[in-house]
Design a protein around this motif. Structure first.
Motif, PDB file in Angstrom:
ATOM      1  N   THR A 186       5.412   4.155  12.908  1.00 20.53           N
ATOM      2  CA  THR A 186       6.081   5.396  13.040  1.00 20.53           C
ATOM      3  C   THR A 186       4.907   6.289  13.852  1.00 20.53           C
ATOM      4  OG1 THR A 186       5.844   6.171  10.971  1.00 20.53           O
ATOM      5  CG2 THR A 186       7.877   5.321  11.641  1.00 20.53           C
ATOM      6  N   SER A 187       3.553   5.794  13.778  1.00 15.61           N
ATOM      7  CA  SER A 187       2.514   6.532  14.170  1.00 15.61           C
ATOM      8  C   SER A 187       2.611   6.814  15.685  1.00 15.61           C
ATOM      9  CB  SER A 187       1.095   5.672  14.032  1.00 15.61           C
ATOM     10  OG  SER A 187      -0.056   6.362  14.776  1.00 15.61           O
ATOM     11  N   GLU A 229      11.948   6.115  14.581  1.00 16.20           N
ATOM     12  CA  GLU A 229      11.869   7.429  14.139  1.00 16.20           C
ATOM     13  C   GLU A 229      11.512   7.514  12.512  1.00 16.20           C
ATOM     14  OE1 GLU A 229      15.205   9.777  15.283  1.00 16.20           O
ATOM     15  OE2 GLU A 229      15.058   8.947  17.367  1.00 16.20           O
ATOM     16  N   GLU A 230      12.111   6.168  12.039  1.00 15.08           N
ATOM     17  CA  GLU A 230      11.884   6.049  10.447  1.00 15.08           C
ATOM     18  C   GLU A 230      11.464   4.841  10.299  1.00 15.08           C
ATOM     19  OE1 GLU A 230      16.079   5.994   9.356  1.00 15.08           O
ATOM     20  OE2 GLU A 230      16.309   8.081   9.688  1.00 15.08           O
ATOM     21  N   LEU A 283       0.878  -1.163   0.036  1.00 18.46           N
ATOM     22  CA  LEU A 283       0.111   0.058  -0.218  1.00 18.46           C
ATOM     23  C   LEU A 283       0.847   1.373   0.058  1.00 18.46           C
ATOM     24  CD1 LEU A 283      -2.767  -1.005   2.553  1.00 18.46           C
ATOM     25  CD2 LEU A 283      -2.997  -0.886   0.008  1.00 18.46           C
ATOM     26  N   GLU A 284       0.301   2.395  -0.563  1.00 21.77           N
ATOM     27  CA  GLU A 284       1.167   3.529  -0.814  1.00 21.77           C
ATOM     28  C   GLU A 284       1.219   4.154   0.574  1.00 21.77           C
ATOM     29  OE1 GLU A 284       0.289   6.149  -3.927  1.00 21.77           O
ATOM     30  OE2 GLU A 284      -0.771   4.628  -4.895  1.00 21.77           O
ATOM     31  N   LYS A 285       2.450   4.310   0.973  1.00 27.52           N
ATOM     32  CA  LYS A 285       2.344   5.113   2.421  1.00 27.52           C
ATOM     33  C   LYS A 285       3.954   5.661   2.539  1.00 27.52           C
ATOM     34  CE  LYS A 285       1.303   1.405   4.408  1.00 27.52           C
ATOM     35  NZ  LYS A 285       0.819   0.517   5.142  1.00 27.52           N
ATOM     36  N   PRO A 286       4.198   6.613   2.807  1.00 33.25           N
ATOM     37  CA  PRO A 286       5.505   7.401   2.861  1.00 33.25           C
ATOM     38  C   PRO A 286       6.527   6.704   3.880  1.00 33.25           C
ATOM     39  CG  PRO A 286       3.875   8.821   4.278  1.00 33.25           C
ATOM     40  CD  PRO A 286       3.258   7.687   3.411  1.00 33.25           C
ATOM     41  N   LEU A 287       7.451   6.143   3.322  1.00 35.27           N
ATOM     42  CA  LEU A 287       8.242   5.490   4.303  1.00 35.27           C
ATOM     43  C   LEU A 287       9.406   6.568   4.373  1.00 35.27           C
ATOM     44  CD1 LEU A 287       8.998   2.127   2.246  1.00 35.27           C
ATOM     45  CD2 LEU A 287       7.525   2.701   4.160  1.00 35.27           C
ATOM     46  N   SER A 288      10.065   6.513   5.572  1.00 29.84           N
ATOM     47  CA  SER A 288      10.713   7.749   6.151  1.00 29.84           C
ATOM     48  C   SER A 288      12.088   7.252   6.252  1.00 29.84           C
ATOM     49  CB  SER A 288      10.052   8.393   7.273  1.00 29.84           C
ATOM     50  OG  SER A 288      10.025   7.367   8.428  1.00 29.84           O
ATOM     51  N   THR A 306      10.568  -4.259  10.785  1.00 33.50           N
ATOM     52  CA  THR A 306      11.618  -5.116  11.713  1.00 33.50           C
ATOM     53  C   THR A 306      12.801  -4.327  11.951  1.00 33.50           C
ATOM     54  OG1 THR A 306      10.611  -7.335  10.801  1.00 33.50           O
ATOM     55  CG2 THR A 306      12.821  -7.320  11.565  1.00 33.50           C
ATOM     56  N   LEU A 307      13.333  -3.693  11.233  1.00 30.90           N
ATOM     57  CA  LEU A 307      14.644  -3.142  11.399  1.00 30.90           C
ATOM     58  C   LEU A 307      14.433  -2.008  12.400  1.00 30.90           C
ATOM     59  CD1 LEU A 307      17.598  -2.565  10.079  1.00 30.90           C
ATOM     60  CD2 LEU A 307      16.085  -4.328   9.129  1.00 30.90           C
ATOM     61  N   GLY A 308      13.201  -1.151  12.451  1.00 32.71           N
ATOM     62  CA  GLY A 308      12.940  -0.218  13.567  1.00 32.71           C
ATOM     63  C   GLY A 308      12.658  -0.936  14.816  1.00 32.71           C
TER      64      GLY A 308
END
Lengths: 252, 252, 252, 252, 252, 252
Positions: F14-15, F42-43, E234-239, F58-60
């Motif tokens: 990240t929410s 954070e990311e 799904l489209e979502k902004p990965l940061s 998983t990385l986070g």
């Protein structure tokens, strides 16, 4: 009054000697009013020790099922531990069809929480494993053992194979934590009763087990379901050497 | 000559009416030389419709097993579809012990590739599912149905429960793709034969199935394994109201 | 330089029309250097819609395997969705043997987490279920559907069966939550590519899948294991109409 | 402010010594506000080493559950590794009911990918296997071991059984490839902490695990579902020595 | 005319040496028109020997999948025996994605009824077991073996690890009753062909197996299902450091 | 005196809003001496709705596990229903690590014989199915339901998603024959208590369940096994953006 019963005991291989051994065992446990009609195919494999042999044998089994049905038998037994052609035979038959592996395994689960299997050649273990899987008994089988002698060594008169079976049963009782042993070859049918006594645990032969299963179903007036996938084979012209299996006229 | 046989039919609940229904069915399929000794506990639950009821009933079953063993019966049947106390009973017994769910399910797999179950209250479905899981038949059961009436409604003389069973069996045949139906309550024992005829598929009652299983094992001279976990209970003094189950003197 | 390859495509039924449909599909996906040798038994069943038909067909399959082996083919395909005689054929063969159900199911699991099956008659669903169980894919199959038309309706030129397959695939995509569809009959081989495009999900035909599996194994120089239970059948004289399957001379 | 909690620790056997061992362990891990009410049946079996013993013990468990419910306890623990009567107890109880085998096995899967079990007599291994199967943990258990000493040897003061447990744990760690060990008897409760330290892997006792499970459920205000098959037993008059389990008045 | 094909071979660890070994093996079995684009992540773990390493590696795999997709490759191979990130990669990819464990295991079941696995460190056995469970092949795997040397010992030039692999394969053939062996590490890719010849049973390397699977799917015009759970993420902004995996622009 | 405890609650997405919801729920059930340290990466991905999102997350999770370990927390919770990175996290951690799906499913089996799952998007059902399979609870789950709204709709303030969850729970209770419901998203954490009351069956939230599991393990002084496959990751230089996960210094 008890109805007399005719059970067709089908040895899927062509060995008359093995047919005779199994017939005697079958008769020794059958009810007085039960007639055991022991047959084996005229053509086929002298012993069954693999998937290929089973495929050959299945044709002979079906031919016999048809003959038995025409003769009006009350039940059929497929007397080879791989239960070759079992579902095909059930389609073809009007009466119940029981495999000896099936019969022995089912009874074993009623006598012990886990059982061991002792069979002939290692290459047949796969067939036994597949049956355990198909019948739902994987968890009920603690271990499988092979005496590493071919099926027909049970008929060579030397008693060597029989002695190996005995040794494996004793070893299995000791090592597997099983409460019962299933004999993995029709040719071992005559060993079950004495091994049961010697080892003091149930040692189960499928031939005699199957006789009682057929008698049971007959007494209960239960027979192979003809609703759904075990219904008679669809009518279609079988050609060539399979023409003898054409069924049309029997569906009335 | 055929040895006469005494099979103890244990109804785990205290309903005399249900005991009688099952006894009649058992006798109608038993061999001529088989005597059916139908019993039920004097104390306990009038019907069994859950885990709690089963736990209560198990005590009555064990008391009866002990009495049957003392009387020298040749086999025991636990005639409640949950097979309450089956393994405990096997420890205690010298002769074979067969549960009616077990017997019916095993036979069903020999007649059809998949079967359906029709039982009484929805809350008992869990028990049936656990048995399927334990016996290895999860894959062989296409669906479970409940008529949503209590067990004793089968004994109220109205015939309503019986009609509901019939309807569910007809619906199950249509919808499940099953080739056979297992009746999920001992109180339905008398319905199997007529439903088998009306529906033209095997409708299997565990009471009669179990009779034939015990007869079969007796004929094969096979009995509960006393090697390993089904051996007689270890000797230990049971106290209070359980003292009647003390076993020491029987181990000779 | 690429070695040329000969793959024997064995239609287990006797329908020339269906053999031709499958051969065309096989050729359309085969590598340029692959020759497809399409055969069907001269004798047997015109279509395969049950366990009995499968048993008949297995003999024809084995005869063809032997012939293919004698001719030095590089691989064999058993082109019926029940994969009849697969393990027996593997014993007999020197080269790899692939069943079309097997090939399609394996590929399906690599393209989607769950797949649906669309096949012909309801009575064949049991066969598909048994294969899923044997191959390990029960959990990967979300649902099985039957168009309720016989196999040969796919060859009657009316397009009716094809339209029913299409409808069932569309319905399955909608209802099952599956990501892919496996076509459950060799006679549907020519439908996969267009349905894949129309439905925009992988619709998998086992015939073409099997061609690529055999080519893959050949390129990897891997062939059926001859260690253990898939070793060549033990030497034993097959009698009568099975004499043609005697193998002795081939073991050198 | 934290609510105080009363957890009923039910030892299903009649051994006061074992009840005491388990109570001490339970108290050592309980939260400060938790009161451990340790009980055992007045009548029953002094130890539980088979299906028969379990059946006897179940009655005592249910009697205690009822007493605990009447006393308003916040949770019940069935402190025998076979979890005897667990589902029956859940029907009867208003509060959560946790078995010690269950609690230990669940926690083990959260600490290691596979665990081993060390228990008392070999004949109890079947019970453990059935629980693994029922709870879904067959694959999570790498191996089962028995010290081959009876349960009460843990109470004989010699320390022999304890030493055998220690040896088996060490051997299991070495041989099984497991990351954790589950102690298979309530009488081993006091060994877990020191073995955890000595072996440097989680050695899990079900009694203390169960205490924390009950505390957890209480804190979450979750209790046994009364929707469906764990609903209170249906009202029916229990007769004779079971009359004490009649429940009618409690359903308000 | 045959379409040329570009297969992206992704080594999930950062070892250039291992990437090269696998690339050579891949090229040796690839079709003439197939181009092998061998890559490994610039950042990550030098070898993968546990769940943690796999989690790290998965990021690198996804980055490469994205790059490969941007470059228009026709298929992707995840060349680590744990198949790290397989389903995530399938979501991201337009083309098929094949893991080497998956490819080797699938082919093994087509060549033998049971196979053994030989891998590097014992701690990776859990990963292999989980894959067997997930893919449905638990019953098809007879045994798992570890040479107890780390992955990179395969690249140290001493040949010691290779010799250990050979020894374990010989031992496995003897002891397991398996007909085939699956090599449990991408770094063993170059050993399969010679071991197949020496041991005279299929010894299967997943890298080459995966190449043929991708070629097969490409020829069949089948690709990862985009219907359901393997649809594009799904489209979502990965940061942050994951921004490079943002996908929006590619969905057209 | 009770030791104070610090539990790290890791929201893998990240929410901040969702982190806050879960933290509040966690605190509402935590023991007085337990400190909830709620964190999110954070990311990464703002929500997790598929395998790809899980891989990113998983990385986070691992970064947070490392931070938590450095800070000396007493346990970690992975607060996303897919339990992303659970085994990798266990390798990395010294303290226990609990996933919220895991925690909820385990508790559900202790309260009902079967449970249902209600989750967000249909595409996440596959992840839940895989977890059921891996944890051993396939048979304990009667049905899975999706509200067909994305995870973040739970944070949009409209209450629409919450209402849909409620409706699905009510429907599931009616249709599935389940005794309990597991909420399939960390963002539903705050709904469990009121739904439990309204529906009068256990509705289980994994966040609070996991808090109690960690507290339980801490009280029992049990932690992740460091023997075998969950041992600390092998020392190897992680490069680039993964360097932050290098562990060498912590192994003392």
């Amino acid at each position: 009054m008890v109805k007399s019963l005719c059970i067709q005991l089908i040895n899927p291989n062509t060995s008359q000697a093995m047919t005779e051994v199994m017939a005697q065992t079958a008769r020794s446990v059958a009810a007085p009013q039960t007639h055991i009609l022991a047959v084996c195919p005229e053509e086929g494999a002298p012993s069954i020790e693999g998937h290929f042999d089973e495929a050959i044998a299945t044709l002979g089994v079906l031919q016999q099922i048809k003959a038995g049905r025409d003769a009006g038998v009350d039940g059929h037994i497929i007397a080879c531990f791989g239960d070759p052609g079992l579902l095909a035979a059930r389609e073809l038959a009007r009466a119940p069809v029981i495999g000896i592996a099936e019969a022995a395994m089912h009874l074993a689960t009623m006598l012990a929480t886990r059982f061991s299997i002792v069979t002939t050649l290692p290459r047949t273990l796969t067939i036994a494993r597949h049956l355990l899987h198909q019948y739902g008994f994987e968890r009920h089988c603690a271990a499988l053992h092979a005496i590493d002698l071919p099926v027909l060594s049970l008929e060579d008169g030397s008693g060597l194979a029989q002695e190996k079976v005995r040794e494996q049963c004793i070893a299995a009782k000791k090592s597997d934590g099983s409460g019962a042993i299933v004999l993995g070859c029709g040719g071992m049918a005559d060993l079950a009763q004495e091994l049961t006594i010697e080892l003091n645990i149930p040692v189960i032969d499928g031939v005699s087990a199957a006789v009682k299963m057929v008698e049971s179903l007959a007494a209960l007036r239960l027979t192979t379901s003809k609703h759904g996938d075990l219904d008679y084979p669809l009518e279609k012209p079988l050609s060539g050497r399979f023409a003898g299996l054409n069924l049309r006229e029997h569906y009335v």
